[in-house]
Design a protein around this motif. Structure first.
Motif, PDB file in Angstrom:
ATOM      1  N   UNK A  32      -1.063  10.919  16.127  1.00 26.95           N
ATOM      2  CA  UNK A  32       0.301  11.442  16.072  1.00 26.95           C
ATOM      3  C   UNK A  32       0.688  11.722  14.621  1.00 26.95           C
ATOM      4  N   UNK A  33       0.561  12.974  14.186  1.00 31.37           N
ATOM      5  CA  UNK A  33       0.867  13.363  12.798  1.00 31.37           C
ATOM      6  C   UNK A  33       0.149  12.447  11.810  1.00 31.37           C
ATOM      7  N   UNK A  34      -1.092  12.104  12.114  1.00 32.19           N
ATOM      8  CA  UNK A  34      -1.814  11.101  11.322  1.00 32.19           C
ATOM      9  C   UNK A  34      -2.240  11.598   9.956  1.00 32.19           C
ATOM     10  N   UNK A  35      -2.167  12.912   9.728  1.00 27.96           N
ATOM     11  CA  UNK A  35      -2.535  13.439   8.406  1.00 27.96           C
ATOM     12  C   UNK A  35      -1.309  13.753   7.557  1.00 27.96           C
ATOM     13  N   UNK A  36      -0.121  13.438   8.075  1.00 29.80           N
ATOM     14  CA  UNK A  36       1.112  13.828   7.390  1.00 29.80           C
ATOM     15  C   UNK A  36       1.239  13.191   6.012  1.00 29.80           C
ATOM     16  N   UNK A  37       0.727  11.966   5.851  1.00 27.53           N
ATOM     17  CA  UNK A  37       0.881  11.257   4.580  1.00 27.53           C
ATOM     18  C   UNK A  37      -0.366  11.313   3.704  1.00 27.53           C
ATOM     19  N   UNK A  38      -1.300  12.183   4.045  1.00 29.18           N
ATOM     20  CA  UNK A  38      -2.528  12.310   3.262  1.00 29.18           C
ATOM     21  C   UNK A  38      -2.439  13.489   2.306  1.00 29.18           C
ATOM     22  N   UNK A  39      -3.047  13.317   1.133  1.00 29.70           N
ATOM     23  CA  UNK A  39      -3.103  14.453   0.209  1.00 29.70           C
ATOM     24  C   UNK A  39      -4.145  15.455   0.714  1.00 29.70           C
ATOM     25  N   UNK A  40      -4.196  16.612   0.082  1.00 26.46           N
ATOM     26  CA  UNK A  40      -5.061  17.693   0.573  1.00 26.46           C
ATOM     27  C   UNK A  40      -6.523  17.281   0.598  1.00 26.46           C
ATOM     28  N   UNK A  41      -6.968  16.578  -0.447  1.00 26.10           N
ATOM     29  CA  UNK A  41      -8.375  16.170  -0.501  1.00 26.10           C
ATOM     30  C   UNK A  41      -8.698  15.172   0.598  1.00 26.10           C
ATOM     31  N   UNK A  42      -7.803  14.170   0.790  1.00 27.70           N
ATOM     32  CA  UNK A  42      -8.030  13.163   1.833  1.00 27.70           C
ATOM     33  C   UNK A  42      -8.013  13.810   3.206  1.00 27.70           C
ATOM     34  N   UNK A  62      -8.865  16.900   3.915  1.00 22.94           N
ATOM     35  CA  UNK A  62     -10.105  17.652   4.081  1.00 22.94           C
ATOM     36  C   UNK A  62     -11.250  16.711   4.463  1.00 22.94           C
ATOM     37  N   UNK A  63     -11.325  15.539   3.767  1.00 24.09           N
ATOM     38  CA  UNK A  63     -12.389  14.576   4.066  1.00 24.09           C
ATOM     39  C   UNK A  63     -12.218  14.011   5.467  1.00 24.09           C
ATOM     40  N   UNK A  64     -10.956  13.777   5.873  1.00 22.29           N
ATOM     41  CA  UNK A  64     -10.713  13.261   7.212  1.00 22.29           C
ATOM     42  C   UNK A  64     -11.128  14.275   8.268  1.00 22.29           C
ATOM     43  N   UNK A  65     -10.795  15.534   8.052  1.00 24.75           N
ATOM     44  CA  UNK A  65     -11.186  16.573   9.008  1.00 24.75           C
ATOM     45  C   UNK A  65     -12.698  16.665   9.134  1.00 24.75           C
ATOM     46  N   UNK A  66     -13.375  16.492   8.010  1.00 27.34           N
ATOM     47  CA  UNK A  66     -14.835  16.495   8.048  1.00 27.34           C
ATOM     48  C   UNK A  66     -15.344  15.313   8.864  1.00 27.34           C
ATOM     49  N   UNK A  67     -14.690  14.142   8.671  1.00 26.82           N
ATOM     50  CA  UNK A  67     -15.077  12.954   9.443  1.00 26.82           C
ATOM     51  C   UNK A  67     -14.806  13.160  10.925  1.00 26.82           C
ATOM     52  N   UNK A  68     -13.676  13.799  11.247  1.00 25.73           N
ATOM     53  CA  UNK A  68     -13.339  14.034  12.647  1.00 25.73           C
ATOM     54  C   UNK A  68     -14.377  14.914  13.327  1.00 25.73           C
ATOM     55  N   UNK A  69     -14.913  15.885  12.601  1.00 25.17           N
ATOM     56  CA  UNK A  69     -15.927  16.762  13.184  1.00 25.17           C
ATOM     57  C   UNK A  69     -17.173  15.979  13.557  1.00 25.17           C
ATOM     58  N   UNK A  70     -17.553  15.038  12.672  1.00 22.37           N
ATOM     59  CA  UNK A  70     -18.718  14.201  12.992  1.00 22.37           C
ATOM     60  C   UNK A  70     -18.386  13.230  14.122  1.00 22.37           C
ATOM     61  N   UNK A  96       0.842  -1.200   0.000  1.00 25.89           N
ATOM     62  CA  UNK A  96       0.000   0.000   0.000  1.00 25.89           C
ATOM     63  C   UNK A  96       0.873   1.245   0.000  1.00 25.89           C
ATOM     64  N   UNK A  97       0.283   2.347  -0.427  1.00 26.03           N
ATOM     65  CA  UNK A  97       0.987   3.623  -0.343  1.00 26.03           C
ATOM     66  C   UNK A  97       0.972   4.109   1.099  1.00 26.03           C
ATOM     67  N   UNK A  98       1.801   5.107   1.398  1.00 26.88           N
ATOM     68  CA  UNK A  98       1.853   5.653   2.754  1.00 26.88           C
ATOM     69  C   UNK A  98       0.495   6.202   3.179  1.00 26.88           C
ATOM     70  N   UNK A  99      -0.176   6.914   2.267  1.00 27.87           N
ATOM     71  CA  UNK A  99      -1.485   7.472   2.586  1.00 27.87           C
ATOM     72  C   UNK A  99      -2.526   6.396   2.830  1.00 27.87           C
ATOM     73  N   UNK A 100      -2.478   5.319   2.031  1.00 24.46           N
ATOM     74  CA  UNK A 100      -3.436   4.227   2.216  1.00 24.46           C
ATOM     75  C   UNK A 100      -3.215   3.542   3.564  1.00 24.46           C
ATOM     76  N   UNK A 101      -1.956   3.314   3.912  1.00 23.88           N
ATOM     77  CA  UNK A 101      -1.665   2.700   5.214  1.00 23.88           C
ATOM     78  C   UNK A 101      -2.177   3.587   6.355  1.00 23.88           C
ATOM     79  N   UNK A 102      -1.998   4.878   6.198  1.00 21.84           N
ATOM     80  CA  UNK A 102      -2.429   5.797   7.243  1.00 21.84           C
ATOM     81  C   UNK A 102      -3.938   5.757   7.426  1.00 21.84           C
ATOM     82  N   UNK A 103      -4.673   5.700   6.328  1.00 24.81           N
ATOM     83  CA  UNK A 103      -6.137   5.686   6.420  1.00 24.81           C
ATOM     84  C   UNK A 103      -6.657   4.381   7.028  1.00 24.81           C
TER      85      UNK A 103
END
Length: 581
Positions: free
Chosen positions: A500-510, A512-520, A476-483
């Motif tokens: 712990x720096x869990x968004x470091x390997x995510x692209x901008x779109x991912x 943004x979607x993660x932050x939206x998920x975190x709010x919910x 998997x890619x770094x971003x996929x492993x992180x998700x």
């Protein structure tokens, strides 16, 4: 368990207590082994009678008895060896289980001081060495001692003068054999250490093979490996030299002893003192005397090696486990908590003070960012919250419950941890998302994956949620492993999530979607983020600024920008300002 960890002070009783061999299997194997010894000691007497009958009519029954006894001795020895093998496997199982149980209960500070590959070596090499001494070689010692004693008695019965000469001469060999045996033990102990080092080295290099190749370090690591192989090679050569010396010595000694016995026996036969049959029986018993001497010496050589292995095993078994101190009103069951409180926490690694009088709280429904320079103590705070370490002073509470009243494992059920390096296991996507959980529905798995923005890419994999991700998730890619790691944390349904720096390997779109998920998600849990991306930081409810082990700011972005110099410099350093927020 004996508390001794010093190899020189470990007794055979320590080995037995630690390995817990099966009494039934060991007793049965010993009885069969002794039965085989009795039978093998009887056969030479029958051969004596057979040879003495050569001048007259041969008793066919005698030949049948010799054949029958030989076969019976072979069967008894075979069954004994089988039982010993089963007993050895049971000993290895007991040792490895005890080591594994202890390993999983060790505190994190142990892993800071010791390498995981060394623990692997203890689980594999050392347990096998110890198992051998308490099964095969222990029974060999018993049977050898029994054979030696009975053989000497029978030899005295056959011919006293030759036996007395034998009793005087044979022990002389021990003055050569015993020093060699000690040297063998020293070499074996060093070899075990070298094998452990090689295991650690090779595991580390193979685990980081991308770094090795990326930095062109193949030549360096080839030489490092060669050095370690050569170290083992030199020990092997030393062992071969000892074998080359002691083997011919024993062979020559045995040959000269045999010639001497034959010569003396022939003389006594010619004088009519003994029969030819007695001489042949004496020669056979001679070998049954020499072999036990060698076996007994080999036992003590192996015993020295086993003590070295057992010392390394004891070093782990005698380590202190994670604290499980409870107060009278300790919490016994998992509860749901609404607030995490750290009050006046101070913590030091050795003599270096990392946290200084830290106090803050996080409520469910909040997303709190923790920022600061490297070494400021952010990860240490996470380590304390997860109870990987205990603070030197101060308190941690879940609502009104102190951490001192909750067993570490139960405390950790209130938290999910998402590490920076997305630690995954070899297995399927589903295995990793559900890690640590026994019963989870497919709907819950998919829901967690969707919250982590992982569902779509998982479905695109060859076998969806059943796809193998490879060692450490290397398919998997770094971003996929992180998700996937984030989905794993969501699925646990904790009271608080530590990222712990869990968004470091995510692209901008991912991201943004993660932050939206975190709010919910934060409607049901509290979230603490260690973050450096300002896009992540400024969308949190509160920001904690950590400088040199102290919290110097606690508030929203706008407030901190005006009141906290460190935070303002951080914003300006990344080319942003208050108005751009």
């Amino acid at each position: 368990m004996n508390d001794n960890s010093n190899g020189s002070s470990l007794s055979f009783v320590d080995i037995i207590k630690t390995t817990k061999p099966s009494k039934i299997l060991f007793f049965s194997a010993s009885v069969l082994s002794l039965l085989g010894c009795v039978i093998s000691l009887t056969v030479p007497l029958l051969i004596e009678r057979l040879i003495d009958q050569l001048k007259s009519n041969i008793d066919i029954k005698l030949i049948v008895w010799i054949i029958a006894f030989s076969l019976l001795e072979s069967v008894a020895s075979s069954i004994s060896q089988f039982l010993l093998s089963v007993s050895a496997e049971k000993v290895i199982f007991n040792l490895r289980e005890a080591l594994w149980n202890k390993t999983l209960q060790l505190p994190m500070k142990y892993y800071q001081k010791n390498k995981s590959e060394e623990l692997v070596s203890r689980l594999t090499n050392d347990t096998t060495t110890v198992a051998s001494i308490v099964t095969d070689e222990m029974v060999d010692l018993i049977s050898s001692f029994f054979t030696l004693c009975v053989s000497i008695v029978i030899l005295l019965f056959l011919d006293i003068p030759m036996t007395l000469a034998l009793i005087i001469v044979v022990p002389l060999s021990l003055f050569i054999i015993i020093p060699f045996g000690k040297r063998f033990g020293e070499i074996a102990y060093k070899s075990q250490d070298r094998i452990s080092e090689l295991t650690m080295f090779s595991s580390q290099i193979l685990r980081n093979i991308k770094i090795v190749k990326s930095f062109g370090a193949e030549t360096k690591e080839l030489q490092s490996g060669k050095d370690k192989f050569y170290s083992l090679y030199k020990l092997g050569v030393k062992s071969s030299i000892l074998n080359a010396v002691i083997g011919p010595f024993l062979g020559t000694f045995g040959f000269l002893l045999l010639i001497s016995v034959v010569g003396l026996g022939a003389l006594r036969v010619s004088n009519g003192d003994i029969s030819i049959g007695k001489l042949v029986a004496f020669i056979i018993y001679l070998f049954q005397v020499i072999a036990p001497f060698i076996n007994i010496n080999m036992f003590f050589t192996s015993y020295q090696e086993a003590k070295g292995s057992l010392k390394r095993i004891f070093e782990i078994l005698n380590e202190d486990v994670e604290p499980d101190h409870f107060l009278t009103n300790s919490v016994k069951n998992k509860n749901s908590f609404n607030t995490l409180i750290l009050s006046h926490i101070t913590f030091s690694y050795h003599e270096e003070q990392v946290l200084k009088d830290i106090s803050f709280h996080v409520n469910k429904g909040e997303i709190v960012a923790l920022i600061g320079e490297s070494g400021a103590g952010k990860s240490t705070i996470f380590n304390l919250i997860e109870r990987f370490y205990e603070p030197q002073s101060g308190e941690m509470y879940l609502d009104h419950v102190s951490f001192r009243e909750v067993e570490p494992g139960l405390w950790r059920q209130s938290f999910s941890y998402v590490p920076q390096d997305s630690q995954l296991f070899d297995g399927t996507v589903k295995d990793n998302i559900t890690y640590g959980l026994s019963s989870v529905t497919e709907e819950e798995i998919v829901h967690a994956a969707k919250l982590a923005n992982a569902h779509d890419f998982i479905l695109a994999l060859p076998d969806g949620y059943g796809s193998e991700i490879g060692e450490y998730g290397n398919r998997l890619s770094s971003g996929q492993k992180q998700r996937i790691a984030i989905a794993r944390a969501f699925l646990r349904k904790p009271d608080f999530i530590l990222m712990d720096e869990s968004t470091a390997n995510l692209d901008s779109e991912s991201e943004y979607l993660l932050q939206d998920s975190l709010k919910h998600l934060s409607e049901h849990v509290g979230v603490i983020l260690i973050a450096h991306r300002l896009s992540t930081i400024m969308n949190t409810d509160r920001i904690l600024v950590l400088e040199n082990g102290k919290i110097t700011g606690d508030g929203k972005h706008e407030t901190l920008y005006q009141t906290n110099a460190y935070y303002r410099n951080l914003i300006q350093h990344q080319g942003m300002n208050k108005n751009q927020s």
